[in-house]
Design an enzyme around this catalytic site. Structure first.
Site, PDB file in Angstrom:
ATOM      1  N   ASP A  17      22.907 -22.118 -49.915  1.00 17.42           N
ATOM      2  CA  ASP A  17      22.836 -22.568 -51.303  1.00 17.42           C
ATOM      3  C   ASP A  17      24.225 -22.860 -51.859  1.00 17.42           C
ATOM      4  O   ASP A  17      25.249 -22.644 -51.204  1.00 17.42           O
ATOM      5  CB  ASP A  17      22.040 -21.592 -52.179  1.00 17.42           C
ATOM      6  CG  ASP A  17      22.678 -20.218 -52.262  1.00 17.42           C
ATOM      7  OD1 ASP A  17      23.909 -20.126 -52.162  1.00 17.42           O
ATOM      8  OD2 ASP A  17      21.940 -19.224 -52.446  1.00 17.42           O
ATOM      9  N   LEU A  18      24.266 -23.342 -53.089  1.00 18.44           N
ATOM     10  CA  LEU A  18      25.490 -23.874 -53.684  1.00 18.44           C
ATOM     11  C   LEU A  18      26.659 -22.896 -53.619  1.00 18.44           C
ATOM     12  O   LEU A  18      27.788 -23.270 -53.274  1.00 18.44           O
ATOM     13  CB  LEU A  18      25.218 -24.269 -55.141  1.00 18.44           C
ATOM     14  CG  LEU A  18      26.400 -24.846 -55.922  1.00 18.44           C
ATOM     15  CD1 LEU A  18      26.795 -26.206 -55.371  1.00 18.44           C
ATOM     16  CD2 LEU A  18      26.057 -24.952 -57.407  1.00 18.44           C
TER      17      LEU A  18
END
Length: 236
Positions: free
Chosen positions: A104-105
């Site tokens: 994820d980011l």
């Protein structure tokens, strides 16, 4: 031999199967000039398969890249919100690569990218139980009871997790560092596991995929896998 069209797209290294399915649903894929529906098959030796009018090529040289993903990059080929994508870090690699799994980011660390759709599918399929190890920092001092829960299975909204391996636990009253190894690939699994036992994650970095490690790669740097590493991955 006929195969599902989304599989042929993945084998050509254009996208993951999931992304290819979206392209089919959007009407972007044709076989012999006809827009196909999800689930249809084609023979790459006899049929003309095209994406956005461009013929599908299955003879692309396979490329395997290990990237140290920095935080702030999304693990997709494009982002509608305009955020940086991991492939921007590989602009000097001539092949069109796609990520094997996702980070994820805000998650950092080891990310494998390739145009070998068959190997990517094998590495991410649950039945092969390919391990992934994360260096995790959580808030607070991890109790032995919470560690045992991580090691035996955590109940999440999508079911109980498989047992994880916990090692290298160290820290203070304010935070704890640990290495967490899992073989499942659920969305945001490590973060959800830790939150479920009462310890929000403040930093997350993947440091190992099967036998592959980051080594001395700095954030944003990458290297090509060796022939021996690729062969070993295929034997997993």
């Amino acid at each position: 031999m006929k195969q599902r069209v989304q599989k042929l797209i993945a084998l050509a290294g254009l996208a993951s199967r999931r992304e290819a399915e979206k392209w089919i649903e959007q009407g972007r894929v044709t076989v012999n000039g006809r827009i196909v529906q999800l689930g249809e098959q084609a023979d790459p030796d006899r049929d003309h398969v095209a994406v956005d009018g461009r013929p599908l090529r299955l003879e692309e040289t396979p490329v395997y890249v290990l990237l140290n993903k920095p935080a702030g990059y999304v693990t997709t080929l494009r982002d509608p919100r305009g955020r940086p994508v991991v492939t921007e870090l590989l602009r000097d690699v001539p092949a069109r690569l796609f990520p094997v799994g996702r980070l994820d980011l805000t998650t950092e660390g080891l990310l494998l990218l390739t145009n070998d759709g068959k190997l990517a599918w094998r590495l991410t399929h649950p039945r092969h139980e390919v391990t992934k190890t994360y260096l995790v920092r959580v808030r607070g001092r991890l109790t032995r009871e919470a560690q045992r829960t991580l090691e035996t299975g955590v109940m999440l909204e999508d079911g109980i997790t498989a047992p994880a391996r916990v090692a290298g636990v160290r820290g203070s009253d304010s935070h704890t560092w640990l290495e967490l190894t899992i073989h499942e690939g659920r969305n945001r699994q490590v973060r959800r596991m830790c939150e479920a036992v009462g310890y929000p994650v403040s930093r997350l970095k993947r440091i190992r995929l099967a036998f592959l490690e980051l080594g001395t790669l700095a954030p944003g740097q990458y290297r090509h896998l060796t022939r021996e590493e690729v062969a070993r991955l295929k034997r997993l």
